[in-house]
Design a protein around this motif. Structure first.
Motif, PDB file in Angstrom:
ATOM      1  N   ALA A  54       0.828  -1.205   0.000  1.00 31.52           N
ATOM      2  CA  ALA A  54       0.000   0.000   0.000  1.00 31.52           C
ATOM      3  C   ALA A  54       0.863   1.255   0.000  1.00 31.52           C
ATOM      4  CB  ALA A  54      -0.917  -0.008   1.225  1.00 31.52           C
ATOM      5  N   TYR A  55       1.964   1.228   0.755  1.00 28.82           N
ATOM      6  CA  TYR A  55       2.862   2.390   0.799  1.00 28.82           C
ATOM      7  C   TYR A  55       3.448   2.670  -0.582  1.00 28.82           C
ATOM      8  CZ  TYR A  55       7.044   5.163   1.670  1.00 28.82           C
ATOM      9  OH  TYR A  55       8.011   6.123   1.624  1.00 28.82           O
ATOM     10  N   TYR A  56       3.975   1.638  -1.219  1.00 27.38           N
ATOM     11  CA  TYR A  56       4.595   1.848  -2.525  1.00 27.38           C
ATOM     12  C   TYR A  56       3.545   2.077  -3.612  1.00 27.38           C
ATOM     13  CZ  TYR A  56       9.185   0.795  -0.682  1.00 27.38           C
ATOM     14  OH  TYR A  56      10.358   0.846   0.027  1.00 27.38           O
ATOM     15  N   SER A  57       2.314   1.622  -3.390  1.00 26.99           N
ATOM     16  CA  SER A  57       1.242   1.936  -4.338  1.00 26.99           C
ATOM     17  C   SER A  57       0.953   3.428  -4.333  1.00 26.99           C
ATOM     18  CB  SER A  57      -0.034   1.159  -3.967  1.00 26.99           C
ATOM     19  OG  SER A  57       0.167  -0.227  -4.075  1.00 26.99           O
ATOM     20  N   VAL A  58       0.956   4.014  -3.134  1.00 25.64           N
ATOM     21  CA  VAL A  58       0.758   5.465  -3.029  1.00 25.64           C
ATOM     22  C   VAL A  58       1.893   6.205  -3.732  1.00 25.64           C
ATOM     23  CG1 VAL A  58       0.642   7.410  -1.432  1.00 25.64           C
ATOM     24  CG2 VAL A  58      -0.578   5.290  -0.903  1.00 25.64           C
ATOM     25  N   GLN A  59       3.126   5.731  -3.540  1.00 24.66           N
ATOM     26  CA  GLN A  59       4.264   6.373  -4.201  1.00 24.66           C
ATOM     27  C   GLN A  59       4.160   6.243  -5.724  1.00 24.66           C
ATOM     28  OE1 GLN A  59       6.307   8.143  -2.249  1.00 24.66           O
ATOM     29  NE2 GLN A  59       4.982   7.378  -0.616  1.00 24.66           N
ATOM     30  N   LEU A  60       3.643   5.104  -6.173  1.00 22.34           N
ATOM     31  CA  LEU A  60       3.473   4.903  -7.611  1.00 22.34           C
ATOM     32  C   LEU A  60       2.470   5.890  -8.190  1.00 22.34           C
ATOM     33  CD1 LEU A  60       4.115   3.102 -10.111  1.00 22.34           C
ATOM     34  CD2 LEU A  60       2.123   1.728  -9.468  1.00 22.34           C
ATOM     35  N   TYR A  61       1.341   6.078  -7.490  1.00 26.41           N
ATOM     36  CA  TYR A  61       0.321   6.996  -7.989  1.00 26.41           C
ATOM     37  C   TYR A  61       0.743   8.450  -7.835  1.00 26.41           C
ATOM     38  CZ  TYR A  61      -3.349   3.738  -9.254  1.00 26.41           C
ATOM     39  OH  TYR A  61      -4.084   2.785  -9.899  1.00 26.41           O
TER      40      TYR A  61
END
Length: 557
Positions: A54-61
């Motif tokens: 979830a953390y890296y998903s936020v960074q991706l978006y």
């Protein structure tokens, strides 16, 4: 009558199939026992993976890129030319600050103060200054001319046979060169970009080079906005208004609209999927368990994509909704079989084992097929489709893994706390209302397995007829497509990809005021010849074309 050899062959084939089934069943049985024994550990590991994903998903978006060039292959000519242009030009993007006011004196003073505060912006009249090479030529000419005149009037030189060549500089050509540059700004004699009545002004703030990433664009916009707020435009004139347009503002508005659409679409998908699952399974905890497993699969997918893909474009940004819609299928099939076995009276261990044994092969086959269908897009040159392929393939794999690890582990705990063996319809008022409505109005149609049995009987009685009808419809559809296919069905107008609000009242709408001020398109069409001789030939050809067409020419300078 089958012969002894044929019977032996069939028996051998049957035994091999049984052995293969037993082999798969043994592995599934082993895995189900592992889940039953270590459900807590599996959930703990799943929680860690979900939180990290979830953390890296936020960074991706956060690294969302909405530029059109982010959809195109990096090897196409237009992208290569764009990279070449950005290495030659100091800036290719600008933020246009529009100033509206009936008080022309006040708006002029505000534009002056704003220009002074924007120290990092390029000079407003840079095209009016001479190029460094031309200044060096003039300097050398003056130096050589002085030496020539001294030599010419030196009486001692009458005894020398060698004469110094007279220095020459094409002042006429140089003047013609800069007259053309100045002509583009002759409409602004006072040095300010404005309409003739001076009620509309614009200050162009150029971004340094090709800005990389949304954060750089946003920092530039925030810097300008902060300066304008410090100046307090209303203190200059009560009616003064400040608007923003240009490439920088376009990107900001497109990014904001895309993020808003992503949020809305994701929320709608989650709500509709949750409602559908709840109505079908009639079990809150089972629905929560399914959503938790799906959430893990989606988070891990985009978390890995942060390292694999690196960023999202306007096309792949909506993969979240697509993965949710397709990735939940594996969990639905497993959960339906598990609840079916529990309602038949099977205990948790037996229901888990049966559900995994009878659904794992079919679901992983479906997951692999769907994943490979997405993955085939990786072979395309279109970057929007390539990201679709990478993320879609990973999404199907991770969603299947979560459906057969996190979902069974959640069900083990939930089923111990609140047994799912009995089929109880929830006592919510809305659902009860629909159940009563169904009973009184559609009682004959809602008998147990009415639709499934009716459909099965129809297929069983008329298989040939149904096949023939389906074939004819497919053939007619394919024929109509071939007969009516036109290239015009493929949309090529890129403005239709723009944010509707931007076109109606935002940056794209406000750009008409910039056109009104300059009375020409200020973003030039760039031609990149390989040789200097080619550049000169192209320039001469364009000049001749402009001269022939006169005022009707589409060439402004």
């Amino acid at each position: 009558m089958p012969t002894q050899a044929s019977r032996s062959h069939l028996k051998t084939k049957y035994l091999k199939r049984q052995l293969k089934t037993c082999y798969i069943a043994n592995w599934v049985n082993f895995f189900s026992k592992l889940i039953l024994r270590h459900a807590g550990l599996i959930l703990f590991v799943g929680f860690l993976l979900t939180a990290t994903g979830a953390y890296y998903s936020v960074q991706l978006y956060k690294n969302l890129r909405t530029d059109i060039e982010e959809l195109l292959p990096t090897t196409v000519r237009s992208i290569l030319d764009l990279d070449e242009v950005t290495t030659r030009l100091e800036s290719v993007e600008n933020l246009a600050v529009l100033i509206f006011s009936n008080n022309t004196t006040a708006s002029k003073k505000f534009a002056t103060d704003l220009g002074e505060r924007l120290k990092k912006a390029p000079k407003k009249r840079r095209p009016l200054y001479m190029e460094l090479d031309d200044l060096v030529k003039i300097k050398d000419y003056i130096k050589n001319r002085i030496e020539y005149e001294r030599s010419l009037y030196n009486p001692l030189n009458i005894f020398t046979e060698d004469e110094l060549p007279e220095p020459y500089l094409d002042f006429r050509g140089m003047r013609k060169k800069y007259d053309k540059k100045v002509s583009a700004f002759s409409r602004f004699p006072d040095g300010y970009y404005a309409t003739p009545d001076e009620k509309k002004r614009v200050v162009l703030v150029y971004a340094p080079g090709k800005v990389s990433g949304y954060l750089s664009i946003q920092r530039l916009k925030n810097y300008v906005v902060d300066i304008i707020n410090e100046l307090n435009p209303k203190s200059y004139a009560p009616d003064i208004e400040i608007k923003y347009t240009g490439g920088v503002q376009n990107l900001i508005e497109e990014q904001a609209a895309l993020l808003k659409d992503l949020s809305v679409s994701t929320i709608i998908v989650i709500l509709l999927v949750t409602l559908a699952l709840f109505i079908f399974f009639k079990n809150i905890l089972a629905t929560i368990a399914l959503l938790l497993s799906l959430f893990m699969g989606v988070c891990v997918t985009f978390g890995v994509s942060y390292f694999w893909v690196g960023y999202l474009n306007a096309n792949s940004a909506f993969m979240g909704s697509i993965i949710i819609g397709n990735g939940i299928n594996f969990g639905i099939i497993y959960l339906a079989r598990y609840l079916e076995e529990r309602r038949k009276g099977k205990n948790i261990i037996r229901a888990t084992n049966i559900a995994m044994t009878h659904t794992s092969t079919a679901t992983w086959t479906a997951a692999l097929a769907a994943g490979l269908a997405y993955g085939s897009l990786v072979l395309t040159g279109f970057r929007g489709f390539q990201q679709f392929g990478h993320i879609g393939l990973m999404g199907m794999v991770f969603c299947w893994i979560s459906a057969f690890s996190i979902l069974p582990s959640c069900l083990v705990y939930f089923d111990k706390w609140f047994p799912m063996g009995e089929k109880k319809f929830p006592s919510l008022n809305v659902l009860s209302f629909f159940s009563y409505l169904k009973f009184f109005l559609f009682r004959p149609l809602w008998k147990k397995h009415f639709f499934s049995r009716t459909l099965a009987n129809l297929i069983n009685r008329f298989p040939s007829e149904l096949w023939a009808i389906t074939f004819i419809i497919t053939l007619l559809s394919a024929t109509q497509f071939v007969l009516h296919y036109q290239t015009s069905i493929i949309e090529t107008d890129l403005t239709k990809l723009r944010n509707k609000k931007s076109l109606e009242s935002g940056s794209a709408f406000l750009w008409k005021h910039v056109d009104e001020i300059f009375q020409r398109y200020i973003s030039p069409l760039i031609i990149l010849p390989k040789k200097q001789e080619d550049a000169l030939a192209i320039a001469e050809a364009l000049k001749e074309k402009k001269a022939r067409e006169g005022k009707t020419s589409s060439i402004a300078a």
